[in-house]
Design an enzyme around this catalytic site. Structure first.
Site, short mmCIF file in Angstrom:
data_model
loop_
_atom_site.label_atom_id
_atom_site.label_comp_id
_atom_site.label_asym_id
_atom_site.label_seq_id
_atom_site.Cartn_x
_atom_site.Cartn_y
_atom_site.Cartn_z
N GLU A 414 0.81 -1.22 0.00
CA GLU A 414 0.00 0.00 0.00
C GLU A 414 0.84 1.26 0.00
O GLU A 414 0.47 2.27 -0.61
CB GLU A 414 -0.95 0.02 1.21
N HIS A 481 -10.93 -4.99 9.61
CA HIS A 481 -11.68 -4.84 8.36
C HIS A 481 -12.95 -4.03 8.56
O HIS A 481 -13.87 -4.14 7.78
CB HIS A 481 -12.08 -6.20 7.79
#
Ligand code: TPP
Ligand code: MG
Length: 678
Positions: A414, A481
């Protein structure tokens, strides 16, 4: 004040390797001139720092000239991409600008290229693809990779130069970027400036696997070699020229471990007491500048060499005078320049003209499709977004229609991928990056907040970037998440944030975010992706998504929320209206940064009561800022203490029973408001 005219020997900033064969002595003298200017400049900067005329600190490049001067002269400044480090003053001098401009940066005066908003060597020249370094070492490599790729996508045979130290080579971004560059086949030359130390730490304490850093490249399928740049300048220059020519023609990355020197320690304040007795003398014995000078005296005679030096020294002193006489910077305008100004809307086709019944995921897919069809500069990237269509299928069908490289799957990296996106954005592309889950954006925190978020403020260059964050809980996904990260990211300056709660707003928000000249985080609540289908159509007022939406009129209290909570708030308001005939003036904030609260303030002035609801945690949560900003003006006129409804101050727990206890639910919202109403 006019800048002094540079000596004629500095007129050309370019070098072709053949010149070393055609006229070796004169070419070496020309290279020596740049090396002398860089060395003397660094020395004078150190003195001026010690006199208190330069602030912060200074990290000199004394000992790095044997690398940076030939490399910067060989690079194609009309095409190539670079991000210099804190040892590369000489590179800056050659790449672009006048010596005075670089000194203005050091003096942090009113004419500094960063408007004195950044210190010492943290400047660049983005229109000429010199990308300003941030202090976070290793972070600029991926940005160089992005701008280099942007050049190649435009059909320009550019090479990128990504510099970093032996110490910096331990950072994760270096590995992520070398892997990314190899995967995407990007013509980037990674240059380790190995001066043997990272501050006080010798290279042997950075790595267990020996100190031959160039060997690391094999792990990424990248060609590499080591080069002693303190030795013969002609040989160094020829080796660098061959490497550049190869990378330019193959389009493959390469790693060069350049052995350099750090003659003055880490920085002005470094006591160097970690060096062994006599170690520093050994560095000076390897210094290539006096050796080259002796050679040039042999070929040209001492008077000729001294004449060049005298002219350069006089030029340097004249430039220092100009920089010192330049006024100090003014704080005026700083607050207005956190964000790049609004640009005119793109000439979007008024399509779709017939409303389609779509859920929020489909609305975003439609907006992506529209952007990719109508805007050739767009690049869509993220993990598993290609054939698979993304974890939430938001990018379904796009690869088939637009292909690579318009849309690309990225590796699990990322940070480097965001740096790469920043690099694309700085050169005219407009990337849209999907994070598989918003939670994984923490991996790219430095790139998002410090690199992208501060870019316009410190460089004046827009950084148009859309970061798509599938966020929020209620789906039993647990702590990693499910998070709401708006207060985490938006507490940093320079980032915009949109959080749509309807399919139409999601469509509008993506278009509005796309054409904004700033990094924009698009928060997409995962629970809304497939919840219901509502009409989506081309809306010429799509930019109104930057303003709150008045969802429902009422007079008892002003009720502010966003994201999935808008739907709970509507149900709550419906309940109170039908059960108690109590009505709420309900607003869906939509834009979380910048906050546009005028319509909500007007409502509060009328109702005198405020309810703020959000899904994220309460303490340090987004509601605290909303309550503060909304009530400071009306505090004395409020009829009740403001009510904040938020999640508990916990990591997001997993089991549905626990997550329900953690998050606001309709029942809890009604209970809390009922108690508040007394
Ligand atoms: C990620 C990161 N951690 C720590 C620092 C603080 N720091 C600044 S320079 C430096 C040493 C860097 O060593 P190296 O990469 O070898 O470059 P050199 O200074 O030797 O040229 C450190 C630790 C930083 N700038 N960035
Ligand atoms: Mg080092």
């Amino acid at each position: 004040m006019a800048f002094p005219t540079p000596p004629a020997i500095l007129t050309s900033r370019d070098l072709r390797a053949a010149e070393l064969e055609q006229s070796p002595a004169d070419t070496l003298l020309r290279m020596y001139a740049w090396m002398h200017l860089a060395r003397t400049g660094d020395n004078r900067i150190l003195e001026l720092f010690r006199q208190g005329l330069i602030r912060g600190t200074v990290t000199g490049g004394q000992g790095n000239e044997g690398l940076i001067i030939p490399l910067a002269l060989l690079a194609d400044k009309s095409l190539d991409v670079v991000s210099f480090t804190h040892r590369d003053f000489g590179g800056h001098l050659i790449w672009s600008g006048h010596l005075c401009e670089h000194l203005n940066q050091y003096f942090a005066n009113a004419a500094s290229p960063t408007k004195a908003r950044e210190g010492n060597i943290h400047h660049g020249d983005i229109p000429n693809r010199s990308l300003p370094m941030i202090s976070h070492l290793g972070a600029m490599l991926s940005t160089v990779a992005g701008t280099t790729d942007s050049q190649r996508r435009k059909g320009k045979p550019a090479v990128g130069f990504a510099f970093f130290g032996d110490g910096s080579s331990s950072t994760g971004d270096v590995h992520e970027t070398m892997n990314l560059a190899s995967l995407l086949s990007l013509p980037v030359i990674f240059v380790i400036e190995n001066n043997g130390y990272a501050y006080s730490t010798p290279t042997c304490e950075q790595f267990a696997a020996g100190t031959e850093l160039w060997k690391r490249a094999a792990g990424y399928g990248i060609e590499s070699f080591a080069l002693d740049t303190t030795g013969d300048l002609t040989k160094t220059t020829q080796a660098l020229a061959a490497a550049i020519a190869k990378v330019r023609s193959t389009g493959r990355p390469m790693l060069i471990e350049a052995h350099t020197l750090r003659l003055r320690g880490h920085a002005a304040y470094d006591t160097c007491d970690y060096l062994l007795p006599g170690e520093s003398d050994g560095f000076f014995a390897r210094d290539s500048i006096p050796r080259l000078r002796a050679e040039l005296i042999a070929s040209h005679g001492a008077p000729a060499v001294e004449a060049v030096e005298n002219e350069l020294n006089a030029f340097l002193e004249a430039c220092i005078k100009v920089a010192l006489a330049t006024p100090r910077p003014s704080p005026a305008g700083m607050e207005a320049e956190v964000f790049a100004p609004a640009s005119p809307p793109y000439p979007w086709k008024p399509e779709p003209s017939v409303p389609a019944q779509l859920n929020l995921a489909q609305a975003i897919n439609l907006a992506l499709h529209k952007i990719m069809s109508e805007r050739p500069e767009s690049v869509v990237m993220g993990q598993d977004i290609g054939t698979y269509g993304g974890a939430f299928k938001v990018t379904e069908g796009l690869l088939k229609e637009f292909g690579r490289p318009r849309l690309l799957n990225t590796p699990l990296a990322e940070s480097a991928c965001t740096g790469y996106a920043i690099g694309l954005a700085l050169n005219g592309h407009r990337p849209i990056e999907e994070f598989q889950f918003a939670d994984f954006a923490t991996e790219a925190t430095t790139q998002i907040t410090l690199n992208a978020g501060t870019m316009f403020f410190r460089s004046g260059a827009p950084c148009p970037l859309v970061l798509r964050f599938p966020c929020g809980g209620g789906l039993t996904f647990g702590s990693f998440h499910s998070q709401e990260l708006e207060s985490f990211f938006l507490s940093m300056p320079g980032l915009k944030g949109l959080y749509p709660s309807t399919a139409q707003d999601a469509f509008n928000a993506l278009l509005a975010a796309y054409e904004d000249n700033n990094p924009v985080i698009l928060f997409e609540h995962k629970a809304l992706y497939r919840r219901s289908r509502t009409p989506v159509v081309w809306d010429p007022h799509y930019r109104q998504v930057w303003e709150p939406r008045h969802v429902r009129a009422g007079d008892y209290a002003t009720f502010v929320t966003y994201g999935e909570m808008v739907h709970l708030a509507e149900e709550t308001a419906e309940y109170f209206a039908s059960e108690y005939e109590v009505t709420f003036d309900l607003f869906d904030l939509r834009a979380l940064s910048p906050l546009r609260l005028d319509s909500i303030r007007a409502s509060l002035a009328r109702t005198g009561r405020l309810v703020v609801l959000h899904e994220g945690r309460r303490t340090h949560g987004f509601g605290a800022e909303l309550v503060a900003q909304l009530t400071e003006e009306f505090f004395s006129r409020l009829k009740a203490a403001p009510l904040r409804i938020a999640a508990l101050d916990l990591p997001v727990p997993f089991a549905p029973e626990l997550e329900n206890a953690f998050r606001p639910t309709k029942e809890k919202i009604i209970d809390t408001i009922t108690r508040w109403m007394g």
